[in-house]
Design a protein around this motif. Structure first.
Motif, short mmCIF file in Angstrom:
data_model
loop_
_atom_site.label_atom_id
_atom_site.label_comp_id
_atom_site.label_asym_id
_atom_site.label_seq_id
_atom_site.Cartn_x
_atom_site.Cartn_y
_atom_site.Cartn_z
N SER A 186 0.83 -1.21 0.00
CA SER A 186 0.00 0.00 0.00
C SER A 186 0.86 1.26 0.00
O SER A 186 0.51 2.24 -0.65
CB SER A 186 -0.95 0.00 1.19
OG SER A 186 -0.28 0.26 2.39
N ASN A 211 -1.31 3.76 -2.19
CA ASN A 211 -2.67 3.56 -1.70
C ASN A 211 -2.82 3.82 -0.20
O ASN A 211 -3.93 3.73 0.32
CB ASN A 211 -3.14 2.14 -2.02
CG ASN A 211 -3.38 1.95 -3.50
OD1 ASN A 211 -3.91 2.83 -4.16
ND2 ASN A 211 -2.96 0.82 -4.03
N ASN A 215 -3.55 9.07 4.63
CA ASN A 215 -3.61 9.58 6.00
C ASN A 215 -2.70 8.83 6.97
O ASN A 215 -3.07 8.60 8.12
CB ASN A 215 -5.04 9.59 6.53
CG ASN A 215 -5.95 10.47 5.71
OD1 ASN A 215 -5.53 11.50 5.20
ND2 ASN A 215 -7.19 10.05 5.57
N GLU A 225 -0.65 -0.25 8.39
CA GLU A 225 -1.06 0.20 7.06
C GLU A 225 -1.62 -0.94 6.22
O GLU A 225 -2.52 -0.75 5.42
CB GLU A 225 0.10 0.89 6.34
CG GLU A 225 0.51 2.19 6.99
CD GLU A 225 -0.66 3.15 7.20
OE1 GLU A 225 -1.39 3.44 6.23
OE2 GLU A 225 -0.84 3.61 8.35
N VAL A 247 -5.20 -1.43 7.42
CA VAL A 247 -6.04 -0.34 6.91
C VAL A 247 -6.32 -0.54 5.43
O VAL A 247 -7.46 -0.40 4.97
CB VAL A 247 -5.39 1.04 7.18
CG1 VAL A 247 -6.10 2.15 6.42
CG2 VAL A 247 -5.37 1.34 8.67
N TYR A 248 -5.29 -0.91 4.66
CA TYR A 248 -5.46 -1.11 3.22
C TYR A 248 -6.40 -2.30 2.95
O TYR A 248 -7.29 -2.22 2.08
CB TYR A 248 -4.11 -1.34 2.56
CG TYR A 248 -4.17 -1.53 1.07
CD1 TYR A 248 -4.84 -0.63 0.25
CD2 TYR A 248 -3.54 -2.60 0.47
CE1 TYR A 248 -4.88 -0.80 -1.13
CE2 TYR A 248 -3.56 -2.79 -0.91
CZ TYR A 248 -4.24 -1.88 -1.70
OH TYR A 248 -4.27 -2.05 -3.06
N TYR A 272 -8.72 -3.34 4.86
CA TYR A 272 -10.07 -2.93 5.26
C TYR A 272 -10.71 -2.04 4.18
O TYR A 272 -11.88 -2.19 3.87
CB TYR A 272 -10.02 -2.19 6.60
CG TYR A 272 -11.36 -1.67 7.05
CD1 TYR A 272 -12.31 -2.53 7.58
CD2 TYR A 272 -11.67 -0.31 6.94
CE1 TYR A 272 -13.55 -2.05 7.98
CE2 TYR A 272 -12.90 0.17 7.34
CZ TYR A 272 -13.84 -0.70 7.87
OH TYR A 272 -15.06 -0.22 8.27
N ARG A 273 -9.90 -1.13 3.63
CA ARG A 273 -10.43 -0.17 2.64
C ARG A 273 -10.62 -0.79 1.27
O ARG A 273 -11.50 -0.37 0.52
CB ARG A 273 -9.51 1.04 2.55
CG ARG A 273 -9.60 1.91 3.76
CD ARG A 273 -8.86 3.19 3.57
NE ARG A 273 -9.06 4.05 4.74
CZ ARG A 273 -8.25 5.01 5.08
NH1 ARG A 273 -7.20 5.29 4.35
NH2 ARG A 273 -8.50 5.73 6.16
N ALA A 274 -9.76 -1.73 0.90
CA ALA A 274 -9.84 -2.33 -0.44
C ALA A 274 -9.66 -3.84 -0.35
O ALA A 274 -8.68 -4.39 -0.85
CB ALA A 274 -8.78 -1.71 -1.34
#
Length: 147
Positions: free
Chosen positions: A34, A39, A42, A95, A98-99, A101-103
């Motif tokens: 990511s 990708n 924040n 990270e 988070v990545y 989770y988001r994608a």
């Protein structure tokens, strides 16, 4: 305790270690992906949490090594190394989570199995390194003595 119960206990500990390590390293690889692909968004908002993880690792290492008969320089350098490693591993894993989770489709569809395989291999190499690093330091010392 019977040998079979001892073996079962050891097997459970090793399986738990491999599972946790593989999940952590898989998250690290996803986090690295990511960051490299741009990708990760924040990251600055989450960075104080990663610094806190680093600080906790630093203190735990100092307190843990204080029980051994090591000099202060060794304790401080080891704690610093562990803290930096904790920052890097914590940030990459964070990270990666988070990545994922988001994608999730990007992670699951193309790369997850490669990362799990890489995580397992890295777990094996890490386990090997922790258990056999002394062999290399002895070999280096023996080679220097031969010169």
């Amino acid at each position: 305790m019977s040998p079979s119960r001892w073996f079962e206990g050891q097997l459970k500990q090793i399986a738990a270690l491999v599972l946790v390590s593989t999940v952590l390293l898989t998250a690290d690889f996803v986090g690295l992906l990511s960051l490299v692909t741009g990708n990760a968004v924040n990251v600055g908002i989450r960075f104080p949490v990663y610094v806190l993880v680093m600080a906790v690792a630093f203190v735990v290492t100092i307190v843990g090594l204080a029980r051994y008969d090591a000099d202060g320089r060794t304790v401080l350098s080891a704690a610093t190394g562990v803290a930096i490693l904790a920052l890097v591993v914590g940030m990459l894993a964070g990270e990666g989570i988070v990545y994922a989770y988001r994608a999730p489709e990007a992670v699951l569809n193309s790369i997850l199995f490669y990362f799990i395989a890489a995580g397992l291999i890295a777990t094996g190499l890490s386990f090997w390194t922790v258990n056999y690093w002394r062999d290399f330091t002895r070999a280096a010392t023996a080679d220097e003595a031969d010169v």
